[in-house]
Scaffold this active site. Structure first.
Site, PDB file in Angstrom:
ATOM      1  N   ARG A  19       0.795  -1.236   0.348  1.00  0.00           N
ATOM      2  CA  ARG A  19       0.150   0.427  -0.040  1.00  0.00           C
ATOM      3  C   ARG A  19       0.703   1.275  -0.226  1.00  0.00           C
ATOM      4  NH1 ARG A  19      -2.745  -2.551   3.981  1.00  0.00           N
ATOM      5  NH2 ARG A  19      -4.520  -4.334   3.329  1.00  0.00           N
TER       6      ARG A  19
ATOM      7  N   GLU B 108       9.144  20.031 -24.155  1.00  0.00           N
ATOM      8  CA  GLU B 108       8.183  20.032 -23.068  1.00  0.00           C
ATOM      9  C   GLU B 108       8.715  21.625 -21.904  1.00  0.00           C
ATOM     10  OE1 GLU B 108       5.327  18.782 -21.471  1.00  0.00           O
ATOM     11  OE2 GLU B 108       5.400  17.380 -22.865  1.00  0.00           O
TER      12      GLU B 108
ATOM     13  N   HIS C 110       6.735  12.085 -29.220  1.00  0.00           N
ATOM     14  CA  HIS C 110       5.551  13.422 -29.390  1.00  0.00           C
ATOM     15  C   HIS C 110       5.726  14.486 -28.331  1.00  0.00           C
ATOM     16  CE1 HIS C 110       2.637  14.160 -24.984  1.00  0.00           C
ATOM     17  NE2 HIS C 110       4.218  14.925 -24.802  1.00  0.00           N
TER      18      HIS C 110
ATOM     19  N   ASN D 296      -1.810  20.869 -20.045  1.00  0.00           N
ATOM     20  CA  ASN D 296      -1.600  20.369 -21.486  1.00  0.00           C
ATOM     21  C   ASN D 296      -1.360  21.233 -23.078  1.00  0.00           C
ATOM     22  OD1 ASN D 296      -2.284  17.855 -20.448  1.00  0.00           O
ATOM     23  ND2 ASN D 296      -4.041  17.972 -19.842  1.00  0.00           N
TER      24      ASN D 296
ATOM     25  N   HIS E 225      -1.348  19.741 -26.288  1.00  0.00           N
ATOM     26  CA  HIS E 225      -0.803  18.153 -25.978  1.00  0.00           C
ATOM     27  C   HIS E 225      -2.776  17.477 -26.687  1.00  0.00           C
ATOM     28  CE1 HIS E 225       1.871  18.767 -23.125  1.00  0.00           C
ATOM     29  NE2 HIS E 225       2.639  17.295 -23.344  1.00  0.00           N
TER      30      HIS E 225
ATOM     31  N   ARG F 269      -4.027  22.416 -13.641  1.00  0.00           N
ATOM     32  CA  ARG F 269      -3.492  21.902 -13.869  1.00  0.00           C
ATOM     33  C   ARG F 269      -3.412  21.773 -14.967  1.00  0.00           C
ATOM     34  NH1 ARG F 269      -0.927  16.612 -10.652  1.00  0.00           N
ATOM     35  NH2 ARG F 269       0.982  16.436 -11.952  1.00  0.00           N
TER      36      ARG F 269
ATOM     37  N   GLU G 184      -5.552  17.705 -10.125  1.00  0.00           N
ATOM     38  CA  GLU G 184      -6.135  18.105 -12.072  1.00  0.00           C
ATOM     39  C   GLU G 184      -7.757  17.959 -11.587  1.00  0.00           C
ATOM     40  OE1 GLU G 184      -4.393  15.421 -14.752  1.00  0.00           O
ATOM     41  OE2 GLU G 184      -4.071  17.100 -15.969  1.00  0.00           O
TER      42      GLU G 184
ATOM     43  N   LYS H 141       6.580  24.050 -13.826  1.00  0.00           N
ATOM     44  CA  LYS H 141       5.342  22.891 -13.111  1.00  0.00           C
ATOM     45  C   LYS H 141       5.328  23.138 -11.679  1.00  0.00           C
ATOM     46  CE  LYS H 141       4.387  18.199 -13.609  1.00  0.00           C
ATOM     47  NZ  LYS H 141       4.126  16.198 -14.379  1.00  0.00           N
TER      48      LYS H 141
ATOM     49  N   LYS I 223       1.684  12.267 -10.897  1.00  0.00           N
ATOM     50  CA  LYS I 223       0.896  10.877 -11.394  1.00  0.00           C
ATOM     51  C   LYS I 223       1.931   9.796 -11.850  1.00  0.00           C
ATOM     52  CE  LYS I 223      -1.684  14.340 -14.004  1.00  0.00           C
ATOM     53  NZ  LYS I 223      -1.651  14.579 -15.744  1.00  0.00           N
TER      54      LYS I 223
ATOM     55  N   HIS J 176      -1.581  15.130 -29.677  1.00  0.00           N
ATOM     56  CA  HIS J 176      -1.778  13.800 -29.375  1.00  0.00           C
ATOM     57  C   HIS J 176      -2.095  13.454 -30.254  1.00  0.00           C
ATOM     58  CE1 HIS J 176      -4.079  10.142 -27.732  1.00  0.00           C
ATOM     59  NE2 HIS J 176      -2.718   9.585 -27.259  1.00  0.00           N
TER      60      HIS J 176
HETATM   61  N1  LIG Z   1       3.725  11.301 -14.700  1.00  0.00           N
HETATM   62  C1  LIG Z   1       4.079  11.997 -15.753  1.00  0.00           C
HETATM   63  O1  LIG Z   1       3.310  14.070 -15.205  1.00  0.00           O
HETATM   64  C2  LIG Z   1       4.345  12.037 -16.707  1.00  0.00           C
HETATM   65  C3  LIG Z   1       4.787  13.406 -17.619  1.00  0.00           C
HETATM   66  C4  LIG Z   1       5.326  13.071 -19.063  1.00  0.00           C
HETATM   67  C5  LIG Z   1       5.296  11.594 -19.791  1.00  0.00           C
HETATM   68  N2  LIG Z   1       5.009  10.939 -18.890  1.00  0.00           N
HETATM   69  C6  LIG Z   1       5.560   9.564 -19.404  1.00  0.00           C
HETATM   70  O2  LIG Z   1       6.579   9.372 -20.109  1.00  0.00           O
HETATM   71  C7  LIG Z   1       7.430   8.464 -20.997  1.00  0.00           C
HETATM   72  C8  LIG Z   1       7.407   9.190 -21.792  1.00  0.00           C
HETATM   73  O3  LIG Z   1       8.905   9.722 -21.292  1.00  0.00           O
HETATM   74  P1  LIG Z   1      10.741   9.605 -21.993  1.00  0.00           P
HETATM   75  O4  LIG Z   1      10.538  10.393 -23.594  1.00  0.00           O
HETATM   76  O5  LIG Z   1      11.624   9.551 -20.864  1.00  0.00           O
HETATM   77  O6  LIG Z   1      10.908   8.446 -22.801  1.00  0.00           O
HETATM   78  P2  LIG Z   1      11.325   6.648 -22.086  1.00  0.00           P
HETATM   79  O7  LIG Z   1      11.250   6.800 -21.274  1.00  0.00           O
HETATM   80  O8  LIG Z   1      11.738   5.101 -23.496  1.00  0.00           O
HETATM   81  O9  LIG Z   1      12.885   6.789 -22.324  1.00  0.00           O
HETATM   82  C9  LIG Z   1      13.207   7.351 -24.200  1.00  0.00           C
HETATM   83  C10 LIG Z   1      14.668   6.804 -24.389  1.00  0.00           C
HETATM   84  O10 LIG Z   1      15.688   7.072 -23.724  1.00  0.00           O
HETATM   85  C11 LIG Z   1      16.509   6.338 -23.583  1.00  0.00           C
HETATM   86  N3  LIG Z   1      17.324   6.812 -22.016  1.00  0.00           N
HETATM   87  C12 LIG Z   1      16.426   7.368 -21.159  1.00  0.00           C
HETATM   88  N4  LIG Z   1      17.689   8.130 -20.386  1.00  0.00           N
HETATM   89  C13 LIG Z   1      18.710   7.490 -21.104  1.00  0.00           C
HETATM   90  C14 LIG Z   1      19.931   8.400 -20.513  1.00  0.00           C
HETATM   91  N5  LIG Z   1      20.508   9.636 -20.069  1.00  0.00           N
HETATM   92  N6  LIG Z   1      20.811   8.777 -22.261  1.00  0.00           N
HETATM   93  C15 LIG Z   1      20.559   7.325 -23.116  1.00  0.00           C
HETATM   94  N7  LIG Z   1      19.475   6.822 -23.471  1.00  0.00           N
HETATM   95  C16 LIG Z   1      18.280   7.113 -22.339  1.00  0.00           C
HETATM   96  C17 LIG Z   1      15.078   5.479 -23.052  1.00  0.00           C
HETATM   97  O11 LIG Z   1      16.169   3.755 -22.684  1.00  0.00           O
HETATM   98  C18 LIG Z   1      14.358   5.403 -23.623  1.00  0.00           C
HETATM   99  O12 LIG Z   1      14.924   4.647 -25.557  1.00  0.00           O
HETATM  100  C19 LIG Z   1       5.641   8.526 -21.330  1.00  0.00           C
HETATM  101  O13 LIG Z   1       4.990   7.351 -21.718  1.00  0.00           O
HETATM  102  C20 LIG Z   1       4.934   9.089 -21.227  1.00  0.00           C
HETATM  103  O14 LIG Z   1       3.312   8.735 -20.726  1.00  0.00           O
HETATM  104  C21 LIG Z   1       4.570  10.659 -17.560  1.00  0.00           C
END
Ligand SMILES: NC(=O)c1ccc[n+]([C@@H]2O[C@H](COP(=O)([O-])OP(=O)(O)OC[C@H]3O[C@@H](n4cnc5c(N)ncnc54)[C@H](O)[C@@H]3O)[C@@H](O)[C@H]2O)c1
Length: 365
Positions: free
Chosen positions: A122, A186, A268, A248, A251, A244, A239, A229, A144, A255
């Site tokens: 939990r 972003e 993205h 977006n 987005h 908040r 949200e 942020k 999130k 999207h």
């Molecule tokens: N929780 C939230 O508020 C929130 C906000 C925005 C996005 N997200 C989520 O984040 C995700 C996307 O994140 P992302 O763009 O970081 O993608 P990701 O985590 O898939 O990373 C992108 C690529 O970069 C590689 N990588 C990571 N760090 C590295 C480094 N330092 N050097 C070399 N390679 C590296 C990873 O292995 C991957 O192949 C989505 O699933 C999205 O839904 C969440």
């Protein structure tokens, strides 16, 4: 007893911000000077930890920490199976509720580790070490958590803020240009949503250093971006108040564009950049956005090489429209777009279909 190294760390590593979210939970964001700072801090957590990495981020740490779970890199691993692997490893290690999950990776690893931490007994302790620009300025902060489910992105999740977010811009050196630009979109979005122009000016004046990944400049960029942020999520932690939602910006359009490219053509970040420019244009047409502001902000995206003039073909309109209608953040069945009056002044509004068509289709009927 803290070691000399740890004491050294305490002097070097600066708290960037302390963010208070729902139910008074706090996230401390720390910015490391370099990789030594970071590892010293991580070593302070002791042995009662479980590391979660992906195949790429595991290459960034030597020796590899234990115990650990290494997942496949990328969005395809963001599912129940990956979550179960994390939970199983925690059980096998005999971790109690005072154990800590450390997510070391991009947004996928941050979201999944946080999701698993929210479920384990939990809720166990959680530290996130974001290693992509996107995860540093966005995914690691705000509570999130999510996995993808039955084809729906982030369909299953919880609110569970990390206690600590440790950021080290040195880790960005190995990030591909594509992933870097993903996060930078972003950052630019945050610059438009900020109450002041410091981040905007920095993006205008320091392109060379930013694209050259100058660590000191990136550190400053990440800090300013996070503060934007923070200002939105603290006022509306879950949200529910429409504040908040401003985050977006770009987005909803973005999207829908990603879905037209079946989530393979557009990254993205590139889609968010395009979407933000469409939102600025929509605001101009509706008399909401100051024209000079819209033109300047659009040029800022263009300056960083985003394809902001793209328009979809007529044949893609139905797909685009369907994606808009499926928008998770609909209210009373209506899609609300985030537009901007001017710097730091977001507004939520609906947009008529005819105007939408004019904005996104190359030669509307
Ligand atoms: N929780 C939230 O508020 C929130 C906000 C925005 C996005 N997200 C989520 O984040 C995700 C996307 O994140 P992302 O763009 O970081 O993608 P990701 O985590 O898939 O990373 C992108 C690529 O970069 C590689 N990588 C990571 N760090 C590295 C480094 N330092 N050097 C070399 N390679 C590296 C990873 O292995 C991957 O192949 C989505 O699933 C999205 O839904 C969440």
């Amino acid at each position: 007893m803290p070691t000399t190294r740890n004491l050294l760390y305490k002097m070097n590593m600066n708290t960037c911000c302390s963010v208070t979210l729902a139910d008074g939970q706090t996230t401390n964001v720390l910015l490391a000077d370099d990789i030594y700072d970071l590892s010293a801090h991580l070593s302070e957590y002791g042995n009662n930890v479980l590391w979660v990495l992906d195949g790429n981020t595991a290459r960034l740490i030597r020796p590899l920490p234990t115990p650990r779970v290494i997942l496949e890199p990328g969005e395809s691993a963001k599912n129940w199976r990956g979550t179960e692997r994390i939970l199983r490893a925690a059980v096998e290690e005999g971790m109690a509720r005072d154990g800590r999950f450390i997510g070391f990776g991009g947004g996928v690893i941050c979201d999944m580790t946080a999701f698993a931490a929210s479920l384990y007994m939990r809720g166990c302790r959680l530290t996130l070490v974001p290693t992509t620009l996107l995860a540093m300025v966005d995914a690691s902060l705000g509570g999130k958590t999510a996995i993808d489910f039955m084809g729906g992105k982030n369909l299953v999740g919880t609110f569970y803020p990390a206690q600590d977010v440790l950021i080290c811009c040195d880790t960005l050196k190995s990030l591909s240009d594509k992933e870097f630009l993903n996060g930078l979109a972003e950052v630019i979005k945050h610059a438009l949503l900020a109450q002041d122009e410091e981040l905007y000016r920095m993006l205008l004046l320091k392109k060379h250093q930013i694209m050259g990944r100058d660590p000191a400049v990136l550190r400053n960029l990440v800090e300013l971006s996070l503060k934007v942020k923070q200002s939105y999520i603290e006022r509306d932690p879950k949200e529910t108040l429409g504040i908040r939602q401003a985050l977006n910006l770009g987005h909803t359009f973005g999207h829908a564009l990603e879905s037209c490219g079946r989530f393979t053509t557009w990254s993205h970040g590139a889609a968010v950049a395009w979407g933000t420019c469409r939102a600025l244009e929509a605001g101009e047409k509706l008399g909401i956005t100051d024209q000079r502001y819209a033109s300047g902000a659009t040029k800022l995206f263009a300056m960083y090489g985003y394809d902001i003039d793209y328009r979809i073909g007529r044949g893609d309109w139905q797909l685009f429209r369907q994606s808009l209608l499926k928008d998770k953040k609909k209210q009373d069945g209506l899609v609300r777009f985030v537009l901007l009056e001017k710097q730091g002044k977001p507004v939520l509004t609906t947009i008529e279909l005819k105007l939408l068509q004019n904005l996104v289709i190359s030669s509307p009927i």
